[in-house]
Design an enzyme around this catalytic site. Structure first.
Site, PDB file in Angstrom:
ATOM      1  N   GLY A 120     -36.875  -0.149   2.885  1.00 25.09           N
ATOM      2  CA  GLY A 120     -36.497   0.797   3.930  1.00 25.09           C
ATOM      3  C   GLY A 120     -35.699   1.953   3.379  1.00 25.09           C
ATOM      4  CB  THR A 130     -15.782  -2.718  -9.211  1.00 25.21           C
ATOM      5  OG1 THR A 130     -15.916  -3.753  -8.235  1.00 25.21           O
ATOM      6  CG2 THR A 130     -17.031  -2.622 -10.049  1.00 25.21           C
ATOM      7  NE  ARG A 163     -16.055   3.236   1.501  1.00 23.97           N
ATOM      8  CZ  ARG A 163     -15.535   2.262   0.759  1.00 23.97           C
ATOM      9  NH1 ARG A 163     -14.910   2.553  -0.360  1.00 23.97           N
ATOM     10  NH2 ARG A 163     -15.656   1.006   1.110  1.00 23.97           N
ATOM     11  CG  PHE A 204     -29.810  -7.661  -1.798  1.00 28.95           C
ATOM     12  CD1 PHE A 204     -29.111  -8.594  -1.057  1.00 28.95           C
ATOM     13  CD2 PHE A 204     -29.218  -6.432  -2.040  1.00 28.95           C
ATOM     14  CE1 PHE A 204     -27.849  -8.315  -0.565  1.00 28.95           C
ATOM     15  CE2 PHE A 204     -27.949  -6.133  -1.561  1.00 28.95           C
ATOM     16  CZ  PHE A 204     -27.269  -7.090  -0.816  1.00 28.95           C
ATOM     17  CB  CYS A 217     -19.818  -1.443  -3.623  1.00 32.58           C
ATOM     18  SG  CYS A 217     -18.281  -1.823  -2.776  1.00 32.58           S
ATOM     19  NE  ARG A 245     -22.219 -11.386   1.161  1.00 33.94           N
ATOM     20  CZ  ARG A 245     -22.861 -12.431   1.673  1.00 33.94           C
ATOM     21  NH1 ARG A 245     -24.143 -12.353   1.931  1.00 33.94           N
ATOM     22  NH2 ARG A 245     -22.237 -13.559   1.932  1.00 33.94           N
ATOM     23  CG  ASP A 291      -2.185   0.826   0.962  1.00 36.16           C
ATOM     24  OD1 ASP A 291      -3.243   0.211   0.711  1.00 36.16           O
ATOM     25  OD2 ASP A 291      -2.110   2.070   0.991  1.00 36.16           O
ATOM     26  CE  LYS A 342     -16.848   1.894  -6.425  1.00 32.78           C
ATOM     27  NZ  LYS A 342     -16.156   1.035  -7.329  1.00 32.78           N
TER      28      LYS A 342
HETATM   29  C1  UGA Z   1     -21.891  -5.021  -2.393  1.00 30.22           C
HETATM   30  C2  UGA Z   1     -22.286  -6.367  -3.020  1.00 30.22           C
HETATM   31  O1  UGA Z   1     -23.333  -6.982  -2.250  1.00 30.22           O
HETATM   32  C3  UGA Z   1     -21.095  -7.299  -3.078  1.00 30.22           C
HETATM   33  O2  UGA Z   1     -21.444  -8.528  -3.727  1.00 30.22           O
HETATM   34  C4  UGA Z   1     -19.982  -6.599  -3.865  1.00 30.22           C
HETATM   35  O3  UGA Z   1     -18.817  -7.423  -3.953  1.00 30.22           O
HETATM   36  C5  UGA Z   1     -19.632  -5.306  -3.172  1.00 30.22           C
HETATM   37  O4  UGA Z   1     -20.779  -4.457  -3.109  1.00 30.22           O
HETATM   38  C6  UGA Z   1     -18.544  -4.622  -3.969  1.00 30.22           C
HETATM   39  O5  UGA Z   1     -18.797  -4.230  -5.112  1.00 30.22           O
HETATM   40  O6  UGA Z   1     -17.406  -4.567  -3.507  1.00 30.22           O
HETATM   41  P1  UGA Z   1     -21.545  -4.169   0.122  1.00 30.22           P
HETATM   42  O7  UGA Z   1     -21.323  -2.811  -0.459  1.00 30.22           O
HETATM   43  O8  UGA Z   1     -20.631  -4.683   1.166  1.00 30.22           O
HETATM   44  O9  UGA Z   1     -21.520  -5.269  -1.044  1.00 30.22           O
HETATM   45  O10 UGA Z   1     -23.007  -4.130   0.746  1.00 30.22           O
HETATM   46  P2  UGA Z   1     -24.383  -4.912   0.538  1.00 30.22           P
HETATM   47  O11 UGA Z   1     -24.480  -6.015   1.501  1.00 30.22           O
HETATM   48  O12 UGA Z   1     -24.597  -5.225  -0.893  1.00 30.22           O
HETATM   49  O13 UGA Z   1     -25.418  -3.785   0.985  1.00 30.22           O
HETATM   50  C7  UGA Z   1     -25.498  -2.559   0.240  1.00 30.22           C
HETATM   51  C8  UGA Z   1     -26.573  -1.665   0.787  1.00 30.22           C
HETATM   52  O14 UGA Z   1     -27.858  -2.160   0.463  1.00 30.22           O
HETATM   53  C9  UGA Z   1     -26.574  -1.447   2.304  1.00 30.22           C
HETATM   54  O15 UGA Z   1     -26.724  -0.062   2.555  1.00 30.22           O
HETATM   55  C10 UGA Z   1     -27.777  -2.220   2.770  1.00 30.22           C
HETATM   56  O16 UGA Z   1     -28.345  -1.678   3.943  1.00 30.22           O
HETATM   57  C11 UGA Z   1     -28.706  -2.070   1.585  1.00 30.22           C
HETATM   58  N1  UGA Z   1     -29.728  -3.133   1.481  1.00 30.22           N
HETATM   59  C12 UGA Z   1     -29.356  -4.425   1.299  1.00 30.22           C
HETATM   60  C13 UGA Z   1     -31.057  -2.803   1.529  1.00 30.22           C
HETATM   61  O17 UGA Z   1     -31.449  -1.629   1.660  1.00 30.22           O
HETATM   62  N2  UGA Z   1     -31.986  -3.802   1.402  1.00 30.22           N
HETATM   63  C14 UGA Z   1     -31.634  -5.098   1.242  1.00 30.22           C
HETATM   64  O18 UGA Z   1     -32.548  -5.958   1.125  1.00 30.22           O
HETATM   65  C15 UGA Z   1     -30.286  -5.420   1.184  1.00 30.22           C
END
Ligand code: UGA
Length: 452
Positions: free
Chosen positions: A261, A126, A338, A257, A268, A159, A34, A271
């Site tokens: 709410g 990504t 973020r 998913f 991720c 995730r 890094d 963006k």
């Molecule tokens: C997301 C993807 O799920 C991963 O597969 C991916 O690798 C990652 O981005 C990435 O591109 O690096 P992450 O950002 O860790 O992962 O978060 P998520 O678990 O996808 O949740 C994203 C947002 O959606 C959160 O704010 C969560 O509260 C919201 N969410 C999730 C909802 O509002 N409703 C749902 O049913 C599920």
């Protein structure tokens, strides 16, 4: 598994730090690189600069086995390795919806210059489709004479909060644009998950880049779909949580998913859908661009809806109202703020003159750094004490399991806004609270009176 393959991992954020530790767990000699010396020092001493369950343990385990090291010396790490994983960030560009590819380009150029023997450069970040092809040109131009370098794309689907598990036991492994030799190398890298049944999809470079972006776009679409249905549920007196459960029994749809709410945030999904919109515009693919714009708009609207609910709960003005905000992280099990929907709402209420007290089990520090003007409490009780309205904005188990009876004794008002549909509505109402949620029509007792 013992192996002689040496690995360098460029970038040690969520993706890179987890990938480096996971590669050591899979049996390889790994050096994480890094540009930030403070981050490198922290990791080298077994501490992780962010909250990620299980990662400190894995890191310490392999610092102890000696298979894992961290350095700022990219040239030395690369010269000593056979395979180089590019794990740097691709944030949104300032002033544009496009992805900022500076870090990826700088990393690939630095790796190319430092390669002292034949090797494989593996993109995990990504990126917009077409990036890998351009990086191949860069790599070929900068690799020293006599060194053969190949660039492939192997997107990461981890995730936050589940990063270790997702890296060691991924749903699928996508390998894009690999020659037979490169594919064989990556199959060796991932031999353990492949033996455990993880499917491998081999494809060309643009398909691999697009698989990742499309996966996030689809997840975002699912969330905005259920949030759009939630609006209709509210208007019709239906309950979106029951509806989502019923939809989820159809295996073609699935329950995950579909939690309505406050919507999605984080480093991720937001963006990535914007970068996809931008790239689709450049390539002349307007359908996905306009779909993603709607998904984004519906998502951002959810934040406004929660702000409006809070204002309504304070009889039209939050000026001087005391508002407890439970949750700052963009989702539970992380300290990442973020583009956090929770903090957006907290900040919007603060700007309207409310006295906002925020509590998050992990993201207090990161939240304070991002919004220093907000007040951060040290516990749920401290945030709720004297509050006129309580907002649950991140569904941490601590909030889900909190006693509505005990909190009722602390708060001044009795209104709770469950912006993640995570509370036991009947228990809260029984404890004297007026509970508002997104997408849930009138409470059961009201409905039964109306339709009796
Ligand atoms: C997301 C993807 O799920 C991963 O597969 C991916 O690798 C990652 O981005 C990435 O591109 O690096 P992450 O950002 O860790 O992962 O978060 P998520 O678990 O996808 O949740 C994203 C947002 O959606 C959160 O704010 C969560 O509260 C919201 N969410 C999730 C909802 O509002 N409703 C749902 O049913 C599920």
């Amino acid at each position: 598994m013992a192996t002689s393959m040496r690995v360098s991992v460029i970038g040690t954020g969520y993706l890179g730090a987890t990938h480096a530790a996971a590669m050591a767990e899979l049996g390889f000699e790994v050096t994480g690189v890094d540009v930030d010396p403070a981050k490198v020092d922290l990791l080298a001493s077994g501490r992780v600069p962010f909250f990620e369950p299980g990662l400190p343990e894995l890191l310490q385990k392999h610092l102890a086995t000696g298979r894992l090291r961290f350095t700022t010396d990219l040239a030395a790490a690369v010269a000593d390795a056979d395979i180089h994983f590019i794990c740097v960030g691709t944030p949104q560009q300032a002033g544009s919806s496009a992805a900022n590819l500076d870090y990826v380009e700088v990393a690939v150029a630095a790796v190319a210059r430092a390669m002292s023997r034949d090797g494989l450069v593996v993109g995990k970040s990504t990126v917009p489709v077409g990036t890998g092809e351009r990086l191949r040109v860069l790599l070929a131009a900068l690799t020293p004479e006599g060194v053969a370098a190949e660039l492939v794309w192997n997107p990461e689907f981890l995730r936050e909060g589940r990063a270790v598990e997702d890296t060691l036991r991924p749903d699928r492994i996508v390998i894009g644009g690999a020659s037979p030799a490169a594919e064989a190398m990556l199959r060796e890298v991932y031999a353990t998950p492949i033996a455990a049944g993880t499917p491998v999809i081999t494809c060309d470079l643009p398909t691999a880049e697009l698989v990742k972006v499309s996966a996030n776009a689809f997840l975002a679409t699912k969330i905005s779909f259920i949030n759009a249905i939630a609006e209709l549920c509210e208007a019709a007196g239906a309950d979106v949580t029951v509806l989502a459960d019923a939809l989820g029994h159809d295996a073609r749809i699935g329950r995950r998913f579909l939690n309505a709410g406050l919507g999605f945030g984080g480093g991720c999904l937001p963006k990535d859908i914007r970068a996809l919109t931008h790239r689709a515009g450049e390539l002349g693919a307007p359908q996905i661009a306009s779909l993603m714009r709607r998904v984004d708009e519906i998502n951002m609207r959810q934040r406004e809806r929660v702000v409006e609910l809070a204002i309504a709960a304070c009889d039209g003005s939050v000026l001087d109202a005391r508002i407890a905000v439970l949750g700052a992280a963009f989702k539970p099990d992380t300290d990442d703020v973020r583009d956090s929907p929770a903090l957006s709402v907290a900040a919007a209420l603060h700007l309207r003159g409310a006295q906002v007290s925020v509590y998050d089990p992990a993201a207090g520090e990161t939240g304070r750094r991002t919004f220093p003007t907000l007040t951060f409490a040290a516990s749920t009780a401290e945030a709720v004490r004297g509050a006129d309205v309580v907002l649950v904005l991140t569904e941490w188990p601590e909030f889900v399991d909190a006693s509505p009876v005990a909190l009722a004794e602390l708060a001044r008002g009795r209104t709770v806004i469950d912006a993640r549909n995570c509370l036991d509505a009947d228990a809260w109402r029984a404890a004297g609270w007026t509970l508002h949620a997104l997408g849930r029509g009138a409470p059961a007792d009201v409905r039964s009176v109306v339709f009796a």
